[in-house]
Design a protein around this motif. Sequence first.
Motif, PDB file in Angstrom:
ATOM      1  N   GLY A 124      43.115  32.740  48.242  1.00 57.60           N
ATOM      2  CA  GLY A 124      44.237  32.027  48.823  1.00 57.60           C
ATOM      3  C   GLY A 124      45.008  31.095  47.912  1.00 57.60           C
ATOM      4  O   GLY A 124      45.967  30.452  48.365  1.00 57.60           O
ATOM      5  N   ALA A 125      44.648  30.996  46.632  1.00 58.48           N
ATOM      6  CA  ALA A 125      45.386  30.121  45.718  1.00 58.48           C
ATOM      7  C   ALA A 125      46.784  30.675  45.451  1.00 58.48           C
ATOM      8  O   ALA A 125      47.006  31.893  45.471  1.00 58.48           O
ATOM      9  CB  ALA A 125      44.627  29.969  44.406  1.00 58.48           C
ATOM     10  N   ARG A 143      44.221  32.532  29.208  1.00 61.91           N
ATOM     11  CA  ARG A 143      44.437  31.457  30.161  1.00 61.91           C
ATOM     12  C   ARG A 143      45.173  31.972  31.398  1.00 61.91           C
ATOM     13  O   ARG A 143      45.797  33.031  31.380  1.00 61.91           O
ATOM     14  CB  ARG A 143      45.211  30.304  29.521  1.00 61.91           C
ATOM     15  N   SER A 144      45.076  31.191  32.457  1.00 61.85           N
ATOM     16  CA  SER A 144      45.750  31.489  33.719  1.00 61.85           C
ATOM     17  C   SER A 144      45.854  30.185  34.484  1.00 61.85           C
ATOM     18  O   SER A 144      45.304  29.157  34.042  1.00 61.85           O
ATOM     19  CB  SER A 144      44.965  32.542  34.508  1.00 61.85           C
ATOM     20  N   GLY A 145      46.528  30.196  35.646  1.00 62.53           N
ATOM     21  CA  GLY A 145      46.668  28.932  36.360  1.00 62.53           C
ATOM     22  C   GLY A 145      47.049  29.089  37.813  1.00 62.53           C
ATOM     23  O   GLY A 145      47.643  30.088  38.225  1.00 62.53           O
ATOM     24  N   ILE A 146      46.698  28.063  38.602  1.00 63.64           N
ATOM     25  CA  ILE A 146      46.999  28.020  40.033  1.00 63.64           C
ATOM     26  C   ILE A 146      47.550  26.645  40.411  1.00 63.64           C
ATOM     27  O   ILE A 146      47.306  25.653  39.720  1.00 63.64           O
ATOM     28  CB  ILE A 146      45.760  28.337  40.895  1.00 63.64           C
ATOM     29  N   HIS A 147      48.282  26.621  41.512  1.00 61.57           N
ATOM     30  CA  HIS A 147      48.790  25.361  42.044  1.00 61.57           C
ATOM     31  C   HIS A 147      47.699  24.651  42.849  1.00 61.57           C
ATOM     32  O   HIS A 147      46.831  25.284  43.454  1.00 61.57           O
ATOM     33  CB  HIS A 147      49.977  25.612  42.972  1.00 61.57           C
ATOM     34  N   PHE A 205      40.470  23.602  50.476  1.00 61.26           N
ATOM     35  CA  PHE A 205      40.959  24.390  49.342  1.00 61.26           C
ATOM     36  C   PHE A 205      39.913  24.441  48.229  1.00 61.26           C
ATOM     37  O   PHE A 205      39.586  25.519  47.708  1.00 61.26           O
ATOM     38  CB  PHE A 205      42.266  23.781  48.814  1.00 61.26           C
ATOM     39  N   TYR A 206      39.388  23.269  47.855  1.00 61.62           N
ATOM     40  CA  TYR A 206      38.407  23.258  46.760  1.00 61.62           C
ATOM     41  C   TYR A 206      37.105  23.957  47.156  1.00 61.62           C
ATOM     42  O   TYR A 206      36.436  24.564  46.317  1.00 61.62           O
ATOM     43  CB  TYR A 206      38.153  21.823  46.282  1.00 61.62           C
TER      44      TYR A 206
END
Length: 383
Positions: A124-125, A143-147, A205-206
């Motif tokens: 769900g990120a 690398r990669s990333g999420i809000h 979320f976490y």
Amino acid sequence: MDNLTQVKNYTYTGEKIFDKAQDFLPINGTDYVELYVGNAKQAAHFYKTALGFQDVAYAGLETGVRDRTSYVLQQGKIRIILTSPFDPESDIAHHIRMHGDGVKVIALWVDDAYDAYEQTIKRGAKSYLKPENIKDEQGEIRRSGIHTYGDTVHLFIERKNYKGDFLPGYEKWDSGYHPTSVGLKYIDHMVGNVNLGAMNEWAKFYAEVMGFANLITFDDKDISTDYTALMSKVMTNGNGYIKFPINEPAEGKKKSQIEEYLDFYKGPGCQHIAVATDDIVFTISEMKKRGIDFLYVPGSYYDTVGERVGVIEEDMNELKKWGIMVDRDEEGYLLQIFTKPIEDRPTLFLEIIQRKGAKSFGKGNFKALFESIEAEQERRGTL
């Protein structure tokens, strides 16, 4: 307690707090924290002079970067990037106009950045940076990333095939100016402030997206004064290396520190970074010499603290001199102190913490701490 993984005993014993099979996102630690700032060169000078950070790397026009300049600094295991934009219409410039200087990226060191992205996105990120490889002669970074809350993001950094000073696109930086360290070792925890009613959402979320567990919950009975209150859930990953308390305001007679932060930061964001030291008296004395302001702790606090915490190694008069607070849990005790905001807006500040066995967060100090914060709010006319 909603649908979070709850740890009955919040004290951490060094073992994983939940079964390894559930820990689908192994994290080795904090890789770096990136702040977007109005003037990175001047900010770097401040972080070096006042806080004892050292030169690591630089990116800018000279390294082929056309839209920003970034300075990388380090002290102990704490690595920060200070980034300023060239284009006043860029996303970085918008972030600074909206929030002032503040934390944009909390980067997490992982073994597999591609898998970290896949695991979190499917849970769900929202994507921030699709998986990518960046390379130079020193190797490659994946690398990669999420809000996450507000405009804050997490990057996943995989560096097992990289031998350079920092990241591709950066070059070694040595300004010739090297103030001594103030003794900071590593990031103990980072606190996020969110809007009223959003704490459970982000704790969820976490838990569900990143596999964290709820280490401890504080309600408004734990964190309150005669005037203001807040609530907090501390989320931690499986090995306990990463701890993210999530705060929201609670109903009170006046405006809480969380509401003040949200007003001036213009939304949710990172409220403070807690950094660890092995000698808090040395660290605080050095920081004060270099111009860092700390919250005032009333002398009356020390009249009863000895009865509450019992025997400690430090001289209580010395702690009183520097305004250092003490608290104890089942594992031991801790020493802590908080700076005033380190920029013009009353937003980001630092906590300095020395743990002598304690794994908690200084619950016994909350009342004195928040009364000190309220005194500063009153001076600012924002209480």
